[in-house]
Scaffold this motif. Structure first.
Motif, PDB file in Angstrom:
ATOM      1  N   LYS A  62       0.924  -1.257   0.032  1.00  0.00           N
ATOM      2  CA  LYS A  62       0.037   0.034   0.057  1.00  0.00           C
ATOM      3  C   LYS A  62       0.981   1.119  -0.003  1.00  0.00           C
ATOM      4  CE  LYS A  62      -4.239  -1.886   0.740  1.00  0.00           C
ATOM      5  NZ  LYS A  62      -5.508  -1.626   0.185  1.00  0.00           N
ATOM      6  N   ASP A  63       0.642   2.207  -0.919  1.00  0.00           N
ATOM      7  CA  ASP A  63       1.668   3.426  -0.926  1.00  0.00           C
ATOM      8  C   ASP A  63       1.236   4.351  -0.175  1.00  0.00           C
ATOM      9  OD1 ASP A  63       3.667   4.999  -2.562  1.00  0.00           O
ATOM     10  OD2 ASP A  63       1.852   6.103  -2.915  1.00  0.00           O
ATOM     11  N   LEU A  64       2.133   4.840   0.797  1.00  0.00           N
ATOM     12  CA  LEU A  64       1.570   5.945   1.894  1.00  0.00           C
ATOM     13  C   LEU A  64       1.154   7.190   1.322  1.00  0.00           C
ATOM     14  CD1 LEU A  64       1.822   6.974   4.714  1.00  0.00           C
ATOM     15  CD2 LEU A  64       4.050   7.573   4.274  1.00  0.00           C
ATOM     16  N   SER A  65       1.758   7.827   0.044  1.00  0.00           N
ATOM     17  CA  SER A  65       1.382   8.986  -0.345  1.00  0.00           C
ATOM     18  C   SER A  65       0.045   8.904  -0.930  1.00  0.00           C
ATOM     19  CB  SER A  65       2.771   9.278  -1.495  1.00  0.00           C
ATOM     20  OG  SER A  65       2.026  10.520  -2.069  1.00  0.00           O
ATOM     21  N   SER A  66      -0.250   7.802  -1.705  1.00  0.00           N
ATOM     22  CA  SER A  66      -1.622   7.404  -2.270  1.00  0.00           C
ATOM     23  C   SER A  66      -2.831   7.548  -1.230  1.00  0.00           C
ATOM     24  CB  SER A  66      -1.627   6.475  -3.383  1.00  0.00           C
ATOM     25  OG  SER A  66      -0.751   6.466  -4.326  1.00  0.00           O
ATOM     26  N   THR A  67      -2.497   6.827  -0.151  1.00  0.00           N
ATOM     27  CA  THR A  67      -3.489   6.684   0.827  1.00  0.00           C
ATOM     28  C   THR A  67      -3.592   7.847   1.515  1.00  0.00           C
ATOM     29  OG1 THR A  67      -2.327   4.093   1.375  1.00  0.00           O
ATOM     30  CG2 THR A  67      -3.898   5.302   3.114  1.00  0.00           C
ATOM     31  N   ILE A  68      -2.513   8.687   1.684  1.00  0.00           N
ATOM     32  CA  ILE A  68      -2.860  10.020   2.277  1.00  0.00           C
ATOM     33  C   ILE A  68      -3.800  11.159   1.429  1.00  0.00           C
ATOM     34  CG2 ILE A  68      -1.771  12.403   2.790  1.00  0.00           C
ATOM     35  CD1 ILE A  68       0.673  10.737   3.679  1.00  0.00           C
ATOM     36  N   ARG A  69      -3.628  10.810  -0.104  1.00  0.00           N
ATOM     37  CA  ARG A  69      -4.502  11.470  -0.806  1.00  0.00           C
ATOM     38  C   ARG A  69      -5.770  10.991  -0.871  1.00  0.00           C
ATOM     39  NH1 ARG A  69       0.074  11.050  -4.490  1.00  0.00           N
ATOM     40  NH2 ARG A  69      -0.966   9.376  -5.254  1.00  0.00           N
ATOM     41  N   SER A  70      -6.013   9.823  -0.537  1.00  0.00           N
ATOM     42  CA  SER A  70      -7.277   9.294  -0.508  1.00  0.00           C
ATOM     43  C   SER A  70      -7.774   9.469   0.636  1.00  0.00           C
ATOM     44  CB  SER A  70      -7.509   7.694  -0.476  1.00  0.00           C
ATOM     45  OG  SER A  70      -8.440   7.190  -0.377  1.00  0.00           O
ATOM     46  N   ALA A 108     -14.217  10.853  16.963  1.00  0.00           N
ATOM     47  CA  ALA A 108     -12.887  11.189  17.728  1.00  0.00           C
ATOM     48  C   ALA A 108     -11.924  10.039  17.059  1.00  0.00           C
ATOM     49  CB  ALA A 108     -13.105  10.991  19.168  1.00  0.00           C
ATOM     50  N   GLU A 109     -11.074  10.751  16.355  1.00  0.00           N
ATOM     51  CA  GLU A 109      -9.996   9.654  15.567  1.00  0.00           C
ATOM     52  C   GLU A 109      -8.809  10.588  15.447  1.00  0.00           C
ATOM     53  OE1 GLU A 109     -10.475   6.361  12.337  1.00  0.00           O
ATOM     54  OE2 GLU A 109     -11.366   8.406  11.907  1.00  0.00           O
ATOM     55  N   THR A 110      -7.597   9.883  15.853  1.00  0.00           N
ATOM     56  CA  THR A 110      -6.461  10.816  15.488  1.00  0.00           C
ATOM     57  C   THR A 110      -6.147  10.562  13.974  1.00  0.00           C
ATOM     58  OG1 THR A 110      -5.146   8.656  15.925  1.00  0.00           O
ATOM     59  CG2 THR A 110      -5.536   9.931  17.755  1.00  0.00           C
ATOM     60  N   PRO A 111      -5.063  11.333  13.675  1.00  0.00           N
ATOM     61  CA  PRO A 111      -4.832  11.268  12.114  1.00  0.00           C
ATOM     62  C   PRO A 111      -4.040   9.799  11.623  1.00  0.00           C
ATOM     63  CG  PRO A 111      -3.930  13.316  13.049  1.00  0.00           C
ATOM     64  CD  PRO A 111      -4.505  12.681  14.258  1.00  0.00           C
ATOM     65  N   TYR A 112      -3.315   9.434  12.859  1.00  0.00           N
ATOM     66  CA  TYR A 112      -2.776   7.779  12.739  1.00  0.00           C
ATOM     67  C   TYR A 112      -3.888   6.884  12.438  1.00  0.00           C
ATOM     68  CZ  TYR A 112       0.032   3.779  13.577  1.00  0.00           C
ATOM     69  OH  TYR A 112       0.703   2.700  13.651  1.00  0.00           O
ATOM     70  N   GLU A 113      -4.832   6.805  13.224  1.00  0.00           N
ATOM     71  CA  GLU A 113      -6.012   5.892  13.327  1.00  0.00           C
ATOM     72  C   GLU A 113      -6.727   6.095  12.042  1.00  0.00           C
ATOM     73  OE1 GLU A 113      -7.068   5.495  18.024  1.00  0.00           O
ATOM     74  OE2 GLU A 113      -7.966   7.028  16.831  1.00  0.00           O
ATOM     75  N   LYS A 114      -6.967   7.364  11.362  1.00  0.00           N
ATOM     76  CA  LYS A 114      -7.606   7.509  10.051  1.00  0.00           C
ATOM     77  C   LYS A 114      -6.714   6.847   8.987  1.00  0.00           C
ATOM     78  CE  LYS A 114      -9.790  11.831  11.530  1.00  0.00           C
ATOM     79  NZ  LYS A 114      -9.928  13.342  11.164  1.00  0.00           N
ATOM     80  N   LEU A 115      -5.327   7.109   9.100  1.00  0.00           N
ATOM     81  CA  LEU A 115      -4.538   6.423   8.206  1.00  0.00           C
ATOM     82  C   LEU A 115      -4.517   5.061   8.070  1.00  0.00           C
ATOM     83  CD1 LEU A 115      -2.107   6.801   5.967  1.00  0.00           C
ATOM     84  CD2 LEU A 115      -0.733   6.812   7.592  1.00  0.00           C
ATOM     85  N   MET A 116      -4.566   4.408   8.972  1.00  0.00           N
ATOM     86  CA  MET A 116      -4.437   3.143   9.505  1.00  0.00           C
ATOM     87  C   MET A 116      -5.941   2.289   9.090  1.00  0.00           C
ATOM     88  SD  MET A 116      -1.473   2.152   9.940  1.00  0.00           S
ATOM     89  CE  MET A 116      -1.063   3.701   9.116  1.00  0.00           C
ATOM     90  N   SER A 117      -7.179   2.914   9.382  1.00  0.00           N
ATOM     91  CA  SER A 117      -7.996   2.256   9.062  1.00  0.00           C
ATOM     92  C   SER A 117      -8.427   2.384   7.631  1.00  0.00           C
ATOM     93  CB  SER A 117      -9.240   2.943   9.904  1.00  0.00           C
ATOM     94  OG  SER A 117      -9.538   4.529   9.235  1.00  0.00           O
ATOM     95  N   ARG A 118      -8.061   3.413   6.715  1.00  0.00           N
ATOM     96  CA  ARG A 118      -8.325   3.439   5.482  1.00  0.00           C
ATOM     97  C   ARG A 118      -7.069   2.623   4.704  1.00  0.00           C
ATOM     98  NH1 ARG A 118     -10.382   7.093   7.674  1.00  0.00           N
ATOM     99  NH2 ARG A 118     -12.319   8.487   7.159  1.00  0.00           N
ATOM    100  N   ALA A 119      -5.984   2.542   5.395  1.00  0.00           N
ATOM    101  CA  ALA A 119      -5.010   1.768   4.540  1.00  0.00           C
ATOM    102  C   ALA A 119      -5.115   0.210   4.504  1.00  0.00           C
ATOM    103  CB  ALA A 119      -3.712   1.997   5.061  1.00  0.00           C
ATOM    104  N   LYS A 120      -5.662  -0.281   5.546  1.00  0.00           N
ATOM    105  CA  LYS A 120      -6.065  -1.771   5.828  1.00  0.00           C
ATOM    106  C   LYS A 120      -4.887  -2.679   5.321  1.00  0.00           C
ATOM    107  CE  LYS A 120     -10.650  -1.514   6.538  1.00  0.00           C
ATOM    108  NZ  LYS A 120     -11.232  -1.892   7.863  1.00  0.00           N
ATOM    109  N   ALA A 121      -3.641  -2.294   5.703  1.00  0.00           N
ATOM    110  CA  ALA A 121      -2.511  -3.009   5.430  1.00  0.00           C
ATOM    111  C   ALA A 121      -2.389  -3.755   6.811  1.00  0.00           C
ATOM    112  CB  ALA A 121      -1.337  -1.805   5.627  1.00  0.00           C
ATOM    113  N   ASP A 122      -1.800  -5.164   6.573  1.00  0.00           N
ATOM    114  CA  ASP A 122      -1.763  -6.124   7.577  1.00  0.00           C
ATOM    115  C   ASP A 122      -0.532  -5.909   8.594  1.00  0.00           C
ATOM    116  OD1 ASP A 122      -3.774  -8.044   6.927  1.00  0.00           O
ATOM    117  OD2 ASP A 122      -2.764  -8.064   4.787  1.00  0.00           O
ATOM    118  N   ILE A 123       0.743  -5.276   7.563  1.00  0.00           N
ATOM    119  CA  ILE A 123       1.838  -5.079   8.493  1.00  0.00           C
ATOM    120  C   ILE A 123       2.269  -3.790   8.116  1.00  0.00           C
ATOM    121  CG2 ILE A 123       3.943  -5.959   8.683  1.00  0.00           C
ATOM    122  CD1 ILE A 123       3.136  -8.845   8.123  1.00  0.00           C
TER     123      ILE A 123
END
Length: 317
Positions: free
Chosen positions: A86-94, A115-130
């Motif tokens: 999963k690309d970090l830059s593309s995920t941030i744009r999404s 109530a959600e931190t920026p990190y939680e928002k990123l991880m919930s949308r990335a759906k990366a396992d690792i």
């Protein structure tokens, strides 16, 4: 003898094909918190009266070309070993595209916003396992430079470290940072990828580890975890449900009171019956559906906290 050789050959081909079809974990390469802190790529975030510093990945990617190049290079090395990324830059744009919708989302009961931190928002949308956390430092001795690096593989659901590699590359006069890093990590990359795959193989066999919390609304409905249905307490009913739906019946009840039940080390399947990926929300949503049916008829509100925890609140939505 020829028949035996042919049989062994076909068995080897079948085994190799099956191995090739084993699903690899989905990865995302991110800069470690320590790297962001040392390079002033942090932002202050406030939630429910608590102030915290979190990495500002967008700012880092916009201002540090070495970071973008290094993440790309690590991604290439992992892709060569068959790990989808999963690309970090593309995920941030999404994430930015959907942020306006989330700002309009609020509770139907109280009107409270998310109530959600920026990190939680990123991880919930990335759906990366690792997550692969990367930190590096440039060492300079005279005209020569070298790179000292650390790679950490983290389970995005539990934040447990599951793989690691560290080292220092050979000094060079002319090589750029991504090249220095590639040369430094190559000697350990196969071992690092092997650690990741061993962990994911364990997930396929024993299930993904998550945690589940059951709470009750204080709304005067009289429903709590000690409520009885056909002579059995709701706590025990949920306990039995977990036993029947977890992989190898693996979970632990860490806390059980009248209004709260905490289940940890809950092993859920990686996939649903239809073949779609199973996550914490999907798993607990199945419990919610069963509690809505007779004889329970309990309305529940389902919340998620990151990828690895779901909260089911009994009594109303």
């Amino acid at each position: 003898m020829k028949k035996i050789v042919l049989l062994l050959f076909f068995l080897a081909v079948i085994a190799q094909t099956a191995f090739a079809q084993v699903k690899k974990p989905t990865l995302m390469v991110i800069p470690a918190d320590a790297w962001c802190m040392n390079n002033d790529y942090m932002t202050t975030y406030s939630a429910q009266g608590i102030t915290m510093n979190v990495p500002d990945y967008k700012l880092a990617l916009q201002n540090d070309i070495d970071l973008l190049n290094v993440i790309t290079k690590i991604g290439e090395l992992m892709a060569e070993r068959g790990f989808p990324l999963k690309d970090l830059s593309s995920t941030i744009r999404s994430l930015e595209q959907s942020s306006a919708e989330n700002e309009m989302l609020m509770s139907a009961t109280s009107g409270a916003s998310l109530a959600e931190t920026p990190y939680e928002k990123l991880m919930s949308r990335a759906k990366a396992d690792i997550l692969i956390e990367l930190v590096w430092k440039i060492n300079t001795v005279g005209p020569k430079r070298s790179v000292t690096y650390t790679l950490r593989g983290l389970d995005a659901y539990t934040n447990k470290q599951i793989a690691a590699a560290t080292g220092t590359g050979a000094p060079s006069i002319s090589a750029e940072t991504p090249v220095l890093l590639e040369e430094a990590v190559l000697s350990n990359m196969d071992n690092f990828a092997s650690q990741l795959q061993m962990y994911f193989d364990d997930l396929q066999t024993n299930g993904r580890e998550v945690s589940v919390e059951i709470l009750t609304f204080d709304n005067g409905s009289g429903v709590n975890l000690e409520s009885e249905f056909d002579g059995e307490m709701l706590t025990d009913i949920i306990d039995t449900w977990m036993y029947n739906h977890t992989v190898e019946h693996r979970y632990s009840v860490s806390d059980a009171t009248e209004n709260r039940m905490l289940l940890e080390q809950v092993r859920i399947p990686l996939f649903r019956e239809n073949g779609m990926p199973m996550d914490t929300r999907n798993f607990v949503n199945n419990l919610r559906r069963d509690l809505r049916k007779a004889p329970y008829n309990i309305e529940c509100k389902l919340l998620t906290k990151g990828l690895g925890k779901a909260v089911l609140v009994l009594g109303e939505k």
